[in-house]
Scaffold this motif. Structure first.
Motif, PDB file in Angstrom:
ATOM      1  N   PRO A  83      -3.169  -7.620  10.584  1.00  0.00           N
ATOM      2  CA  PRO A  83      -3.881  -7.330   9.340  1.00  0.00           C
ATOM      3  C   PRO A  83      -3.067  -6.405   8.447  1.00  0.00           C
ATOM      4  O   PRO A  83      -2.251  -5.625   8.927  1.00  0.00           O
ATOM      5  N   ASP A  84      -3.278  -6.532   7.143  1.00  0.00           N
ATOM      6  CA  ASP A  84      -2.544  -5.705   6.178  1.00  0.00           C
ATOM      7  C   ASP A  84      -2.931  -4.236   6.317  1.00  0.00           C
ATOM      8  O   ASP A  84      -4.090  -3.909   6.562  1.00  0.00           O
ATOM      9  N   PHE A  85      -1.942  -3.389   6.122  1.00  0.00           N
ATOM     10  CA  PHE A  85      -2.170  -1.946   6.034  1.00  0.00           C
ATOM     11  C   PHE A  85      -1.493  -1.495   4.746  1.00  0.00           C
ATOM     12  O   PHE A  85      -0.274  -1.406   4.683  1.00  0.00           O
ATOM     13  N   LYS A  86      -2.276  -1.241   3.718  1.00  0.00           N
ATOM     14  CA  LYS A  86      -1.748  -1.062   2.363  1.00  0.00           C
ATOM     15  C   LYS A  86      -1.796   0.393   1.903  1.00  0.00           C
ATOM     16  O   LYS A  86      -2.531   1.212   2.441  1.00  0.00           O
ATOM     17  N   ALA A  87      -1.046   0.654   0.852  1.00  0.00           N
ATOM     18  CA  ALA A  87      -1.011   1.978   0.235  1.00  0.00           C
ATOM     19  C   ALA A  87      -2.384   2.399  -0.272  1.00  0.00           C
ATOM     20  O   ALA A  87      -2.671   3.593  -0.372  1.00  0.00           O
ATOM     21  N   GLU A  88      -3.248   1.436  -0.562  1.00  0.00           N
ATOM     22  CA  GLU A  88      -4.595   1.754  -1.038  1.00  0.00           C
ATOM     23  C   GLU A  88      -5.377   2.575  -0.017  1.00  0.00           C
ATOM     24  O   GLU A  88      -6.293   3.312  -0.378  1.00  0.00           O
ATOM     25  N   GLU A  89      -5.008   2.447   1.263  1.00  0.00           N
ATOM     26  CA  GLU A  89      -5.675   3.249   2.287  1.00  0.00           C
ATOM     27  C   GLU A  89      -5.424   4.743   2.055  1.00  0.00           C
ATOM     28  O   GLU A  89      -6.318   5.562   2.207  1.00  0.00           O
ATOM     29  N   GLU A  91      -4.578   6.094  -0.871  1.00  0.00           N
ATOM     30  CA  GLU A  91      -5.243   6.435  -2.130  1.00  0.00           C
ATOM     31  C   GLU A  91      -6.741   6.648  -1.932  1.00  0.00           C
ATOM     32  O   GLU A  91      -7.337   7.546  -2.538  1.00  0.00           O
ATOM     33  N   GLN A  92      -7.361   5.850  -1.061  1.00  0.00           N
ATOM     34  CA  GLN A  92      -8.792   6.009  -0.797  1.00  0.00           C
ATOM     35  C   GLN A  92      -9.071   7.368  -0.172  1.00  0.00           C
ATOM     36  O   GLN A  92     -10.021   8.058  -0.555  1.00  0.00           O
ATOM     37  N   ARG A 156      -2.427  12.356   5.231  1.00  0.00           N
ATOM     38  CA  ARG A 156      -3.588  12.501   4.376  1.00  0.00           C
ATOM     39  C   ARG A 156      -4.878  12.504   5.185  1.00  0.00           C
ATOM     40  O   ARG A 156      -5.831  13.198   4.850  1.00  0.00           O
ATOM     41  N   LEU A 157      -4.905  11.732   6.274  1.00  0.00           N
ATOM     42  CA  LEU A 157      -6.107  11.674   7.095  1.00  0.00           C
ATOM     43  C   LEU A 157      -6.418  13.034   7.718  1.00  0.00           C
ATOM     44  O   LEU A 157      -7.579  13.446   7.772  1.00  0.00           O
ATOM     45  N   SER A 158      -5.396  13.749   8.156  1.00  0.00           N
ATOM     46  CA  SER A 158      -5.663  15.085   8.709  1.00  0.00           C
ATOM     47  C   SER A 158      -6.203  16.008   7.615  1.00  0.00           C
ATOM     48  O   SER A 158      -7.088  16.835   7.883  1.00  0.00           O
TER      49      SER A 158
END
Length: 183
Positions: A83-89, A91-92, A156-158
């Motif tokens: 599955p795609d893993f995009k830069a939008e993740e 940004e979200q 970013r998630l951390s």
């Protein structure tokens, strides 16, 4: 289909694509730490009442599975669907962090984890996420590549989990404990 295969009884496991690696290989450590993080995100989610945050955490869990599938795939193996893993993740996550930050007072010192169970779980997620990031950096240093946006996402998630911990402290009306260095 049985849950056990006995294929790992001698300390090896298979990647998606068929290659076998020792269970202590840096690649296995990296996606294993993402799996651990995903479990802690589920635990955190179980303590949250806010439907919007629950939705965010569910989205994060799906993203972590996607990222983990990339790390669990045999490098260079052709014809594997991932599955795609995009830069939008990334940004979200930034949008969610910014929305939380708008409600919070400015930081004046480091904060000690704790205050309420959901706050503490958010901090556990933050620290496991940092470990996952370090494992992925180790994999990058050893193998020379990672899924695109992997490090930015984990970094970013951390930050998301730290900011979520602060938001939860505010919502639950628990005091944030500033770190006061000993003199």
């Amino acid at each position: 289909m049985k849950i056990y295969t006995k294929g790992g009884d001698k300390g090896e496991t298979s990647l998606f694509g068929g290659a076998r690696l020792p269970k202590n290989h840096i690649r296995i450590e990296a996606y294993g730490t993402l799996d651990e993080l995903n479990s802690f995100v589920g635990l955190l989610k179980d303590t949250i009442q806010d439907k919007e945050i629950v939705s965010q955490l569910s989205h994060i869990q799906s993203s972590l599975f996607t990222l983990g599938s990339h790390l669990a795939a045999e490098p260079g193996k052709k014809n594997l669907w991932l599955p795609d893993f995009k830069a939008e993740e990334v940004e979200q996550l930034e949008k969610w962090i910014d929305a939380f930050d708008e409600e919070l007072e400015a930081l004046k010192s480091f904060i000690l984890p704790g205050g309420a169970v959901p706050v503490s779980y958010a901090h556990v997620c933050r620290t496991v996420c940092r470990r996952a990031e370090r494992s992925c950096i180790g994999l990058l240093n050893e193998e020379g590549e990672l899924p695109e946006n992997c490090l930015a996402y984990l970094n970013r998630l951390s930050d998301y989990f730290f900011t979520l911990a602060r938001k939860l402290s505010k919502e639950l009306k628990v005091k944030e404990w500033p770190w006061e260095p000993r003199k």
